[in-house]
Design a protein around this motif. Structure first.
Motif, PDB file in Angstrom:
ATOM      1  N   GLY A   1       0.845  -1.194   0.000  1.00 63.84           N
ATOM      2  CA  GLY A   1       0.000   0.000   0.000  1.00 63.84           C
ATOM      3  C   GLY A   1       0.875   1.236   0.000  1.00 63.84           C
ATOM      4  O   GLY A   1       2.091   1.140  -0.169  1.00 63.84           O
TER       5      GLY A   1
ATOM      6  N   GLN B   1      -3.147   2.496  -0.990  1.00 61.60           N
ATOM      7  CA  GLN B   1      -3.915   2.655  -2.208  1.00 61.60           C
ATOM      8  C   GLN B   1      -3.813   4.088  -2.725  1.00 61.60           C
ATOM      9  O   GLN B   1      -3.818   5.049  -1.964  1.00 61.60           O
ATOM     10  CB  GLN B   1      -5.391   2.322  -1.918  1.00 61.60           C
ATOM     11  CG  GLN B   1      -6.296   2.445  -3.129  1.00 61.60           C
ATOM     12  CD  GLN B   1      -7.731   2.735  -2.747  1.00 61.60           C
ATOM     13  OE1 GLN B   1      -7.986   3.498  -1.829  1.00 61.60           O
ATOM     14  NE2 GLN B   1      -8.666   2.118  -3.443  1.00 61.60           N
ATOM     15  N   ARG B   2      -3.685   4.236  -4.057  1.00 60.46           N
ATOM     16  CA  ARG B   2      -3.617   5.524  -4.745  1.00 60.46           C
ATOM     17  C   ARG B   2      -2.397   6.346  -4.339  1.00 60.46           C
ATOM     18  O   ARG B   2      -2.435   7.566  -4.278  1.00 60.46           O
ATOM     19  CB  ARG B   2      -4.897   6.356  -4.518  1.00 60.46           C
ATOM     20  CG  ARG B   2      -6.190   5.638  -4.793  1.00 60.46           C
ATOM     21  CD  ARG B   2      -6.277   5.076  -6.203  1.00 60.46           C
ATOM     22  NE  ARG B   2      -6.230   6.136  -7.208  1.00 60.46           N
ATOM     23  CZ  ARG B   2      -5.975   5.932  -8.510  1.00 60.46           C
ATOM     24  NH1 ARG B   2      -5.689   4.705  -8.937  1.00 60.46           N
ATOM     25  NH2 ARG B   2      -5.972   6.926  -9.364  1.00 60.46           N
TER      26      ARG B   2
ATOM     27  N   HIS C   1      -3.989 -10.286  -4.090  1.00 55.64           N
ATOM     28  CA  HIS C   1      -4.986 -10.050  -3.030  1.00 55.64           C
ATOM     29  C   HIS C   1      -5.318 -11.334  -2.267  1.00 55.64           C
ATOM     30  O   HIS C   1      -6.474 -11.599  -1.953  1.00 55.64           O
ATOM     31  CB  HIS C   1      -6.258  -9.417  -3.613  1.00 55.64           C
ATOM     32  CG  HIS C   1      -6.083  -7.972  -3.965  1.00 55.64           C
ATOM     33  ND1 HIS C   1      -6.034  -6.981  -3.001  1.00 55.64           N
ATOM     34  CD2 HIS C   1      -5.916  -7.354  -5.160  1.00 55.64           C
ATOM     35  CE1 HIS C   1      -5.858  -5.808  -3.602  1.00 55.64           C
ATOM     36  NE2 HIS C   1      -5.776  -6.006  -4.908  1.00 55.64           N
TER      37      HIS C   1
ATOM     38  N   SER D   1      -0.376  -5.530  -3.630  1.00 55.02           N
ATOM     39  CA  SER D   1      -1.807  -5.518  -3.312  1.00 55.02           C
ATOM     40  C   SER D   1      -2.038  -4.436  -2.254  1.00 55.02           C
ATOM     41  O   SER D   1      -1.818  -4.673  -1.058  1.00 55.02           O
ATOM     42  CB  SER D   1      -2.265  -6.884  -2.789  1.00 55.02           C
ATOM     43  OG  SER D   1      -2.132  -7.892  -3.769  1.00 55.02           O
ATOM     44  N   PRO D   2      -2.473  -3.246  -2.648  1.00 51.29           N
ATOM     45  CA  PRO D   2      -2.504  -2.112  -1.719  1.00 51.29           C
ATOM     46  C   PRO D   2      -3.565  -2.177  -0.627  1.00 51.29           C
ATOM     47  O   PRO D   2      -3.583  -1.301   0.250  1.00 51.29           O
ATOM     48  CB  PRO D   2      -2.735  -0.908  -2.636  1.00 51.29           C
ATOM     49  CG  PRO D   2      -3.313  -1.462  -3.880  1.00 51.29           C
ATOM     50  CD  PRO D   2      -2.731  -2.824  -4.038  1.00 51.29           C
ATOM     51  N   TYR D   3      -4.408  -3.196  -0.632  1.00 46.87           N
ATOM     52  CA  TYR D   3      -5.364  -3.356   0.471  1.00 46.87           C
ATOM     53  C   TYR D   3      -4.724  -4.062   1.662  1.00 46.87           C
ATOM     54  O   TYR D   3      -5.245  -4.024   2.766  1.00 46.87           O
ATOM     55  CB  TYR D   3      -6.586  -4.124  -0.029  1.00 46.87           C
ATOM     56  CG  TYR D   3      -7.762  -4.226   0.916  1.00 46.87           C
ATOM     57  CD1 TYR D   3      -8.090  -3.202   1.820  1.00 46.87           C
ATOM     58  CD2 TYR D   3      -8.587  -5.344   0.884  1.00 46.87           C
ATOM     59  CE1 TYR D   3      -9.188  -3.306   2.660  1.00 46.87           C
ATOM     60  CE2 TYR D   3      -9.693  -5.471   1.724  1.00 46.87           C
ATOM     61  CZ  TYR D   3      -9.990  -4.438   2.611  1.00 46.87           C
ATOM     62  OH  TYR D   3     -11.077  -4.552   3.447  1.00 46.87           O
TER      63      TYR D   3
ATOM     64  N   ALA E   1      -8.862   8.493  -4.383  1.00 44.93           N
ATOM     65  CA  ALA E   1      -9.551   7.229  -4.110  1.00 44.93           C
ATOM     66  C   ALA E   1     -11.035   7.341  -4.433  1.00 44.93           C
ATOM     67  O   ALA E   1     -11.633   6.417  -5.000  1.00 44.93           O
ATOM     68  CB  ALA E   1      -9.353   6.834  -2.653  1.00 44.93           C
TER      69      ALA E   1
ATOM     70  N   ARG F   1     -13.267  -1.830   2.095  1.00 44.03           N
ATOM     71  CA  ARG F   1     -12.330  -1.916   0.974  1.00 44.03           C
ATOM     72  C   ARG F   1     -12.429  -0.726   0.025  1.00 44.03           C
ATOM     73  O   ARG F   1     -11.414  -0.285  -0.518  1.00 44.03           O
ATOM     74  CB  ARG F   1     -12.578  -3.213   0.194  1.00 44.03           C
ATOM     75  CG  ARG F   1     -11.541  -3.472  -0.899  1.00 44.03           C
ATOM     76  CD  ARG F   1     -11.735  -4.822  -1.559  1.00 44.03           C
ATOM     77  NE  ARG F   1     -10.705  -5.071  -2.548  1.00 44.03           N
ATOM     78  CZ  ARG F   1     -10.659  -6.144  -3.339  1.00 44.03           C
ATOM     79  NH1 ARG F   1     -11.585  -7.089  -3.210  1.00 44.03           N
ATOM     80  NH2 ARG F   1      -9.694  -6.286  -4.217  1.00 44.03           N
TER      81      ARG F   1
ATOM     82  N   ARG G   1      -7.854   5.331   5.377  1.00 40.87           N
ATOM     83  CA  ARG G   1      -6.657   4.797   4.718  1.00 40.87           C
ATOM     84  C   ARG G   1      -5.512   5.808   4.715  1.00 40.87           C
ATOM     85  O   ARG G   1      -4.357   5.425   4.505  1.00 40.87           O
ATOM     86  CB  ARG G   1      -6.980   4.378   3.281  1.00 40.87           C
ATOM     87  CG  ARG G   1      -7.764   3.091   3.168  1.00 40.87           C
ATOM     88  CD  ARG G   1      -7.398   2.405   1.867  1.00 40.87           C
ATOM     89  NE  ARG G   1      -8.311   1.347   1.485  1.00 40.87           N
ATOM     90  CZ  ARG G   1      -8.027   0.417   0.590  1.00 40.87           C
ATOM     91  NH1 ARG G   1      -6.858   0.431  -0.024  1.00 40.87           N
ATOM     92  NH2 ARG G   1      -8.894  -0.520   0.289  1.00 40.87           N
TER      93      ARG G   1
END
Length: 284
Positions: free
Chosen positions: A32, A34-35, A61, A101-103, A137, A182, A189
């Motif tokens: 991660g 994300q974004r 993931h 996998s940024p989650y 996001a 998610r 996040r």
């Protein structure tokens, strides 16, 4: 071509699962946030001949939403050991498999699962201005159809209600998923330090590299060298550095909203200083 893609992927995954015992497991993960430039870094690293991306796609993931599939399924996504051995002989260094996998960073169980299944693995985390990240996001989830509220400010207002009880539910039902956790965690996040602090007891700070993505895009060669040094991989020239997955905002963020969010994140950005060995670039 689109009609054939899914059956081909299914066959490839099945073949990978049956040959999992002769395949690599990742030595490092981009987890991660994300974004925050994870795709851009992933593609730059994938151009290094000793860094082996998944056979099928960037993010597997497994440790967040696919854990019920089992480790052989996961291992089936990576390169064959014999291929890695040939590369090792050619370049005189050990090849490393990896995925992005940024989650993983945000999921409450992913860190524990990674530590259990990949002992010794190293983690890379990218962070950016959390206000920009939140806006990006929202635009991203809106374009993908996971967000139905087009007004960013109202989506932020909805966040606490949407995420209420999400972490507790994911821990109580380990193989479950939570749509809003998610896809709708715009502010949560961006509170990076809390997520990093959750990982530190599991991996130790020396196995976690945190990168300010603004500096990565400003000085990609310097960041790339730092990543290779962290991984213990020889430098073999520079790849082509490109931005990927950029997305325009539906409308400009009003200055008053931007300042309110900047004020909200101030304390969380301060907590990030020890991880970056200095103040985040967006606070300077």
């Amino acid at each position: 071509m689109r009609v054939m893609k899914q059956p081909v992927l299914s066959v490839s995954r099945t073949a990978g699962r049956f040959t999992s015992s002769v395949r690599l497991l990742p030595s490092f993960l981009i987890v991660g946030a994300q974004r925050c430039g994870t795709t851009s870094l992933y593609r730059a690293l994938a151009q290094h001949p000793l860094l082996l991306k998944p056979v099928l796609h960037k993010g597997v993931h497994y440790f967040d939403v696919g854990y019920a599939r089992g480790l052989p399924w996961y291992q089936g996504h990576f390169s064959l050991r014999v291929h890695a051995a040939l590369l090792g002989s050619r370049y005189g260094a050990r090849p490393l498999a990896f995925e992005s996998s940024p989650y993983y960073l945000f999921h409450p169980l992913a860190g524990e699962r990674i530590a259990a299944d990949l002992p010794g693995v190293k983690l890379i985390v990218l962070v950016r201005d959390p206000v920009e990240r939140a806006c990006s996001a929202h635009a991203h989830e809106l374009a993908r159809g996971f967000e139905t509220e087009s007004n960013f400010e109202y989506a932020v207002e909805l966040e606490a209600r949407r995420l209420a009880g999400a972490e507790e539910g994911l821990r109580a039902r380990p193989y479950s998923t939570h749509q809003s956790h998610r896809h709708h965690a715009y502010l949560a996040r961006g509170r990076y330090a809390a997520q990093l602090d959750r990982l530190e007891p599991l991996f130790g700070r020396d196995r976690i590299l945190v990168i300010d993505s603004h500096r990565f895009f400003a000085e990609p060669e310097r960041t790339y060298d730092r990543v290779l040094d962290f991984l213990g991989v020889p430098r073999l020239g520079y790849p082509a550095f490109e931005r990927h997955n950029g997305r325009s905002l539906p409308r400009p963020l009003p200055d008053s909203v931007r300042q309110a969010l900047r004020d909200h994140f101030e304390v969380y950005d301060t907590q990030l200083i020890p991880w970056l060995d200095g103040e985040p670039s967006w606070r300077r």
